[in-house]
Design an enzyme around this catalytic site. Structure first.
Site, PDB file in Angstrom:
ATOM      1  N   HIS A 263       0.998  -1.308  -0.012  1.00  0.00           N
ATOM      2  CA  HIS A 263       0.138  -0.077  -0.046  1.00  0.00           C
ATOM      3  C   HIS A 263       0.883   0.967   0.102  1.00  0.00           C
ATOM      4  CE1 HIS A 263      -3.701   2.551   0.779  1.00  0.00           C
ATOM      5  NE2 HIS A 263      -2.789   2.974   1.326  1.00  0.00           N
ATOM      6  N   CYS A 264       0.976   2.033  -1.068  1.00  0.00           N
ATOM      7  CA  CYS A 264       1.582   3.049  -1.055  1.00  0.00           C
ATOM      8  C   CYS A 264       0.925   4.490  -0.578  1.00  0.00           C
ATOM      9  CB  CYS A 264       2.129   3.285  -2.689  1.00  0.00           C
ATOM     10  SG  CYS A 264       3.441   4.710  -2.968  1.00  0.00           S
TER      11      CYS A 264
END
Length: 410
Positions: A263-264
């Protein structure tokens, strides 16, 4: 609703004129602070939620809520950069403290398992503000040609286009129809924090409150069912579905993603099967555009010196405020570029060994992977088929719609 009215987080009709009054928690908190008493448990969180709910602007169909995490980058970044341009020591202190503050905020939101648009806002506003400073302070000096400005602008546009594609569906697994209604009913009222659009900003209460290990919630159990090829599948109790191989559950998005990488926070979304290529492309365009802009600016501010040498030794940088501001922005861009370059390097190495960031973290936790290249990459050996085959597999991601098996339908 008129333009100044809105429905607050309690579902009650409210007005912008009441934003500075009728806050019992704030009144009680101030009274306890003046009398040197401690705040009751949860009082500070309630005050923050109330203030965040009342930060709104008038609009035609009612006052629109403004995300509080959008404000700090828009206000503090220009102020810090202009202050840093006043003196070399001020620039050293501010440019050293900014990464520390950003990392601290990342750790804070990561520990609380909250989504925020702070990093996305910081990245986009930094791009816009650096481009503005380049046009206002560097181009008028006459050392940058129109073709170079056009090339820099095209690189910026291409990067934003790739970023827009990376913000789309990363490959969410479809929620079974029998559980879709209960999935929506189980959402808490305060589960949307810094959402960007639609489903990307939704966080399930179970995923937000459950414990997590290396970015994945402990809300699933292993199944003995196997594919015909012998690859095991997982059952996710959060989404109530069978996950195919290499899929994972994101505890921030509250969804299962095909070939979940991580998850960026910089795009406020997951990186998975459908947007991993666009994510790498956005990073590459950013690196090329940023390095090109830094080179043009240093050639203008520090005449007669190579860019690398001018970055560390430029005697005339603080001779006037315009040069000082340009040089300060160059150093800010260099710090951000170094961080993004490290992320891109790790991504390229992982692709070369056909391992995702999630799989690498799980392999470290279970002590099942090999550290290579000084620990920069973790080779699990499970999907590694050689350099060329690994890149061929990556370039073919999302080329054809995934086939749904019978277990997925059930």
């Amino acid at each position: 609703l008129c333009c100044c009215e809105y429905v607050d987080r309690r579902g009650e009709r409210n007005h912008l004129a009441a934003c500075c009054c009728d806050c019992e928690d704030l009144d009680e908190g101030c009274e306890r602070w003046l009398t040197c008493k401690s705040l009751p448990p949860g009082a500070l969180e309630r005050i923050v939620d109330t203030v965040a709910d009342r930060v709104r602007v008038p609009w035609f169909a009612g006052a629109v809520k403004v995300n509080v995490s959008l404000v700090p980058p828009l206000v503090l970044l220009p102020v810090f950069l202009h202050v840093a341009a006043l003196h070399f020591l001020l620039g050293l202190v501010i440019l050293t403290s900014l990464p520390v503050v950003v990392l601290w905020y990342y750790y804070l939101t990561h520990r609380r398992k909250e989504r925020t648009v702070f990093f996305l806002s910081l990245g986009l506003f930094s791009l816009g503000y650096m481009y503005y400073v380049f046009l206002q302070e560097v181009v008028p000096r006459g050392y940058v040609g129109y073709s170079q400005v056009v090339a820099l602008t095209c690189g910026l546009i291409l990067m934003l286009a790739a970023l827009s594609r990376a913000k789309k569906d990363p490959g969410y697994l479809p929620i079974p129809a029998s559980n879709e209604k209960s999935w929506h009913q189980g959402l808490p009222t305060n589960s949307v924090r810094g959402s960007s659009n639609g489903l990307h900003g939704v966080t399930m209460s179970g995923a937000a409150s459950g414990r997590a290990v290396n970015g994945e919630a402990k809300g699933y159990s292993r199944m003995s069912a196997e594919e015909p090829e012998g690859v095991k599948k997982d059952w996710c109790t959060k989404c109530q579905l069978v996950r195919p191989a290499r899929a994972g559950h994101c505890r921030l998005c509250g969804r299962c993603v095909r070939r979940l990488d991580h998850h960026c926070v910089w795009i406020n979304s997951c990186v998975g099967e459908q947007n991993h290529q666009a994510f790498i492309l956005a990073l590459c365009f950013f690196m090329l555009t940023s390095i090109y802009g830094i080179t043009l600016t240093l050639h203008t501010v520090c005449r007669g010196r190579t860019p690398f040498l001018a970055l560390f030794y430029c005697p005339g940088a603080y001779s006037d405020y315009s040069s000082a501001l340009s040089f300060t922005c160059v150093w800010y861009c260099a710090i951000v570029t170094a961080g993004m370059g490290y992320i891109l390097l790790i991504q390229l190495l992982n692709i070369s060994y056909n391992v995702t960031e999630r799989e690498a973290r799980l392999a470290l936790r279970d002590n099942t992977g090999r550290r290579l290249l000084g620990g920069l990459v973790i080779d699990t050996g499970q999907y590694n088929r050689g350099f060329l085959c690994n890149w061929g597999h990556f370039l073919s991601l999302g080329s054809s719609p995934p086939q749904r098996s019978a277990e997925d339908i059930v």
